[in-house]
Design an enzyme around this catalytic site. Structure first.
Site, PDB file in Angstrom:
ATOM      1  N   ASP A   1      33.000 -16.934 -39.635  1.00 56.55           N
ATOM      2  CA  ASP A   1      33.175 -17.235 -38.207  1.00 56.55           C
ATOM      3  C   ASP A   1      33.029 -18.735 -37.964  1.00 56.55           C
ATOM      4  O   ASP A   1      32.265 -19.413 -38.656  1.00 56.55           O
ATOM      5  CB  ASP A   1      32.116 -16.447 -37.403  1.00 56.55           C
TER       6      ASP A   1
ATOM      7  N   ASN B   1      40.812  -8.577 -33.609  1.00 61.18           N
ATOM      8  CA  ASN B   1      41.484  -9.886 -33.655  1.00 61.18           C
ATOM      9  C   ASN B   1      42.962  -9.809 -33.264  1.00 61.18           C
ATOM     10  O   ASN B   1      43.573 -10.832 -32.958  1.00 61.18           O
ATOM     11  CB  ASN B   1      41.356 -10.525 -35.042  1.00 61.18           C
TER      12      ASN B   1
HETATM   13  C1  FPP Z   1      36.803 -16.513 -37.209  1.00 61.18           C
HETATM   14  O1  FPP Z   1      36.712 -17.798 -36.635  1.00 61.18           O
HETATM   15  C2  FPP Z   1      37.806 -16.492 -38.223  1.00 61.18           C
HETATM   16  C3  FPP Z   1      38.884 -15.669 -38.268  1.00 61.18           C
HETATM   17  C4  FPP Z   1      39.179 -14.662 -37.242  1.00 61.18           C
HETATM   18  C5  FPP Z   1      39.860 -15.768 -39.357  1.00 61.18           C
HETATM   19  C6  FPP Z   1      39.304 -15.862 -40.732  1.00 61.18           C
HETATM   20  C7  FPP Z   1      40.303 -16.519 -41.545  1.00 61.18           C
HETATM   21  C8  FPP Z   1      40.073 -17.434 -42.487  1.00 61.18           C
HETATM   22  C9  FPP Z   1      38.733 -17.839 -42.903  1.00 61.18           C
HETATM   23  C10 FPP Z   1      41.229 -18.073 -43.110  1.00 61.18           C
HETATM   24  C11 FPP Z   1      41.520 -17.758 -44.524  1.00 61.18           C
HETATM   25  C12 FPP Z   1      41.180 -16.401 -44.983  1.00 61.18           C
HETATM   26  C13 FPP Z   1      41.696 -15.862 -46.100  1.00 61.18           C
HETATM   27  C14 FPP Z   1      41.236 -14.548 -46.567  1.00 61.18           C
HETATM   28  C15 FPP Z   1      42.715 -16.547 -46.899  1.00 61.18           C
HETATM   29  P1  FPP Z   1      37.087 -17.958 -35.118  1.00 61.18           P
HETATM   30  O2  FPP Z   1      38.523 -18.289 -35.017  1.00 61.18           O
HETATM   31  O3  FPP Z   1      36.676 -16.745 -34.357  1.00 61.18           O
HETATM   32  O4  FPP Z   1      36.213 -19.186 -34.712  1.00 61.18           O
HETATM   33  P2  FPP Z   1      35.537 -19.446 -33.281  1.00 61.18           P
HETATM   34  O5  FPP Z   1      34.589 -18.316 -33.032  1.00 61.18           O
HETATM   35  O6  FPP Z   1      34.837 -20.749 -33.473  1.00 61.18           O
HETATM   36  O7  FPP Z   1      36.646 -19.523 -32.279  1.00 61.18           O
END
Ligand code: FPP
Length: 267
Positions: free
Chosen positions: A35, A83
């Site tokens: 996250d 998501n």
């Molecule tokens: C959460 O951060 C992250 C995600 C929903 C996506 C996870 C994806 C990756 C780590 C990219 C690569 C993954 C793989 C398996 C290649 P957020 O967007 O919710 O962050 P925020 O809470 O700060 O908005």
């Protein structure tokens, strides 16, 4: 005085000699809620996409570190069933990123003898991603050094609902009776069937929630929350999480008599 136990190390973990780990107390399964990509980007005046892109580099770093430590199972919560509610542009970008990861990383994963398994409602993924995922899973299926489980379109409640439906069907068919249903019956029907329950759950970015992740599987998992945002979570942070885990006393509902260290972060 007994010397501090040191893990047998090779690069890049040898860059962190001050973090000593006990090889006999490694978690068998580490699960991570990755996250903070968006906040990482916002703080730098960058687009959220850039945060996700950097998050992909953390995935590579953590997979390599876990493998070097000899951790046999690593689950990455990459995309939750919730998501899908994000703006279409972000969902499309993430799908593109997963696709690229699968295409470009399979060779590296093969070289490292890492098996990939997919968890979640992968039928919802765009065909391109689904196909790349199926190809990576198939190509790596005989690999044995480590298993990386990618949770994509995963929801813990849905996982339990699907398991309940499957068991209900078996009961209706007369294959099992309701009295025969136990924890193992349910565990076998979950998408994680065949994986051990996580010993350690890591969540980055300071959020103190489970967010519909492994609701059944986390019953006795040690929880580790860190303020570090996922794109900044690299080898050092991963080692710190493992070191913190090794200090935990796992009682599994039993009691500690002080001298009994058998349950201390052991599998
Ligand atoms: C959460 O951060 C992250 C995600 C929903 C996506 C996870 C994806 C990756 C780590 C990219 C690569 C993954 C793989 C398996 C290649 P957020 O967007 O919710 O962050 P925020 O809470 O700060 O908005």
């Amino acid at each position: 005085m007994k010397p501090e136990p040191q893990v047998a190390i090779s690069l890049p973990l040898s860059d962190f000699p001050n973090l000593s780990l006990d090889p006999s107390r490694m978690p068998r399964h580490v699960a991570i809620v990755m996250d903070g990509n968006g906040r990482w980007a916002n703080r730098r005046g960058l687009s959220r996409h850039e945060g996700h892109r950097r998050g992909k580099d953390s995935v590579r770093a953590v997979v390599d570190a876990a493998r070097e430590l000899g951790i046999p199972y690593l689950t990455l919560y990459a995309f939750s069933s919730e998501n899908w509610r994000r703006p279409t542009t972000e969902v499309s970008f993430l799908m593109q990123l997963f696709h690229r990861y699968l295409i470009t990383e399979t060779k590296r994963l093969m070289k490292r003898d890492i098996r990939v398994v997919a968890l979640g409602d992968t039928e919802r993924l765009p065909p391109r991603v689904r196909e790349a995922l199926a190809e990576t899973v198939e190509a790596t299926r005989e690999n044995r050094t480590m298993t990386v489980a990618l949770a994509l379109s995963y929801g813990g409640r849905q996982d339990i609902v699907n398991a309940a439906r499957s068991i209900a069907r078996k009961v209706a068919e007369g294959a099992i009776s309701p009295d025969q249903i136990d924890e193992q019956t349910l565990a076998r029907e979950l998408t994680t069937s065949g994986l051990p329950d996580p010993d350690l759950l890591i969540r980055t970015s300071g959020e103190l929630r489970i967010s519909n992740f492994f609701l059944f599987q986390l019953a006795y998992t040690e929880l580790y929350f860190t303020d570090t945002l996922w794109p900044d979570f690299r080898e050092r942070e991963f080692l710190s999480a493992i070191a913190a885990y090794q200090l935990r006393e796992r009682r599994f509902g039993a009691i500690s008599n002080g001298s009994d260290t058998r349950l201390r972060a052991q599998n």
